[in-house]
Design a protein around this motif. Structure first.
Motif, PDB file in Angstrom:
ATOM      1  N   UNK A  98       0.837  -1.204   0.000  1.00 59.70           N
ATOM      2  CA  UNK A  98       0.000   0.000   0.000  1.00 59.70           C
ATOM      3  C   UNK A  98       0.869   1.249   0.000  1.00 59.70           C
ATOM      4  N   UNK A  99       1.920   1.266   0.816  1.00 56.38           N
ATOM      5  CA  UNK A  99       2.849   2.397   0.821  1.00 56.38           C
ATOM      6  C   UNK A  99       3.648   2.481  -0.472  1.00 56.38           C
ATOM      7  N   UNK A 100       4.070   1.323  -1.029  1.00 54.59           N
ATOM      8  CA  UNK A 100       4.809   1.324  -2.297  1.00 54.59           C
ATOM      9  C   UNK A 100       4.025   2.022  -3.402  1.00 54.59           C
ATOM     10  N   UNK A 101       2.718   1.845  -3.401  1.00 56.76           N
ATOM     11  CA  UNK A 101       1.874   2.463  -4.423  1.00 56.76           C
ATOM     12  C   UNK A 101       1.367   3.847  -3.998  1.00 56.76           C
TER      13      UNK A 101
ATOM     14  N   UNK B 110      -2.931   8.224   5.688  1.00 57.79           N
ATOM     15  CA  UNK B 110      -2.069   8.609   6.805  1.00 57.79           C
ATOM     16  C   UNK B 110      -2.813   8.527   8.129  1.00 57.79           C
ATOM     17  N   UNK B 111      -2.203   7.842   9.077  1.00 58.23           N
ATOM     18  CA  UNK B 111      -2.750   7.733  10.420  1.00 58.23           C
ATOM     19  C   UNK B 111      -3.902   6.760  10.566  1.00 58.23           C
ATOM     20  N   UNK B 112      -4.313   6.091   9.474  1.00 55.36           N
ATOM     21  CA  UNK B 112      -5.450   5.177   9.541  1.00 55.36           C
ATOM     22  C   UNK B 112      -5.079   3.713   9.324  1.00 55.36           C
ATOM     23  N   UNK B 113      -3.957   3.468   8.656  1.00 61.10           N
ATOM     24  CA  UNK B 113      -3.572   2.095   8.376  1.00 61.10           C
ATOM     25  C   UNK B 113      -4.450   1.409   7.345  1.00 61.10           C
ATOM     26  N   UNK B 114      -5.171   2.197   6.544  1.00 59.52           N
ATOM     27  CA  UNK B 114      -6.070   1.666   5.515  1.00 59.52           C
ATOM     28  C   UNK B 114      -5.657   2.181   4.140  1.00 59.52           C
ATOM     29  N   UNK B 115      -5.915   1.358   3.129  1.00 59.10           N
ATOM     30  CA  UNK B 115      -5.628   1.764   1.756  1.00 59.10           C
ATOM     31  C   UNK B 115      -6.746   2.652   1.225  1.00 59.10           C
ATOM     32  N   UNK B 116      -6.368   3.570   0.353  1.00 57.03           N
ATOM     33  CA  UNK B 116      -7.367   4.305  -0.414  1.00 57.03           C
ATOM     34  C   UNK B 116      -8.003   3.355  -1.420  1.00 57.03           C
ATOM     35  N   UNK B 117      -9.096   3.765  -1.980  1.00 54.57           N
ATOM     36  CA  UNK B 117      -9.769   3.029  -3.050  1.00 54.57           C
ATOM     37  C   UNK B 117      -9.011   3.380  -4.337  1.00 54.57           C
ATOM     38  N   UNK B 118      -8.115   2.486  -4.795  1.00 55.61           N
ATOM     39  CA  UNK B 118      -7.220   2.806  -5.905  1.00 55.61           C
ATOM     40  C   UNK B 118      -6.991   1.592  -6.801  1.00 55.61           C
ATOM     41  N   UNK B 119      -6.838   1.871  -8.089  1.00 57.44           N
ATOM     42  CA  UNK B 119      -6.577   0.828  -9.084  1.00 57.44           C
ATOM     43  C   UNK B 119      -5.345   1.214  -9.887  1.00 57.44           C
TER      44      UNK B 119
END
Length: 185
Positions: free
Chosen positions: A103-106, A111-120
């Protein structure tokens, strides 16, 4: 991010009843879709993942592998797969990224949530990102539009010197950029 190579990673995924280890090396040599979503057992996410599952066979026919990614574990992915009819139809990789490395690589970690954005992200066989889409929390993605982008990216890769205009669909005319076209479109 466009035209950059994906970064190294290793993770465990749930796929068709098994846990499998994957790395960026497993991605190279074929087209790939990385489909990030915030969390398992949520609301918009299963509608998107189910829609993508409905198009998985067509993606496979085009030589495209799908990696859905959230910061949940591969164990949680299995539990969700086993408990939801919508998620139960998924045959592509459900990648556990609890460390947040992928998730960080992309660049899509909230930030601060530990969750991924909705991303493709659409990645070519050399591991280079060719397309990306990021939407807000409440805006679900459409697998049919992703299919159009896959077809366009594969066409452009196979036909150097041609480009696909807006709303292009497979079989329609493309453009060959040249001095003759300047100001005539």
């Amino acid at each position: 991010m466009i035209n950059t190579t994906i970064k190294p990673f290793s993770a465990t995924a749930f796929k068709q009843g098994e846990f499998v280890d994957i790395t960026e090396q497993d991605v190279k040599g074929k087209w790939a879709v990385f489909f990030f979503y915030p969390a398992d057992f949520t609301f918009v996410c299963p509608t998107e993942l189910g829609d993508l599952a409905d198009h998985y066979a067509e993606l496979q026919e085009r030589g495209v592998e799908v990696y859905s990614v959230s910061t949940d574990t591969h164990f949680t992915h299995k539990a969700w797969h086993d408990s939801s009819d919508t998620i139960g139809k998924i045959n592509y990789y459900m990648v556990g990224d609890q460390t947040g490395t992928i998730t960080n690589n992309f660049g899509v970690m909230r930030e601060g949530q530990g969750l991924a954005d909705r991303a493709t992200f659409l990645v070519d066989p050399e591991g280079v990102i060719q397309a990306m889409e990021i939407t807000a929390e409440g805006i679900g993605r459409n697998a049919e539009d992703l299919m159009r982008k896959v077809k366009a990216a594969q066409y452009v890769a196979a036909h150097p010197g041609e480009v696909c205009p807006a709303k292009w669909k497979e079989g329609e005319e493309t453009l060959a950029p040249s001095l003759d076209l300047v100001g005539k479109i």
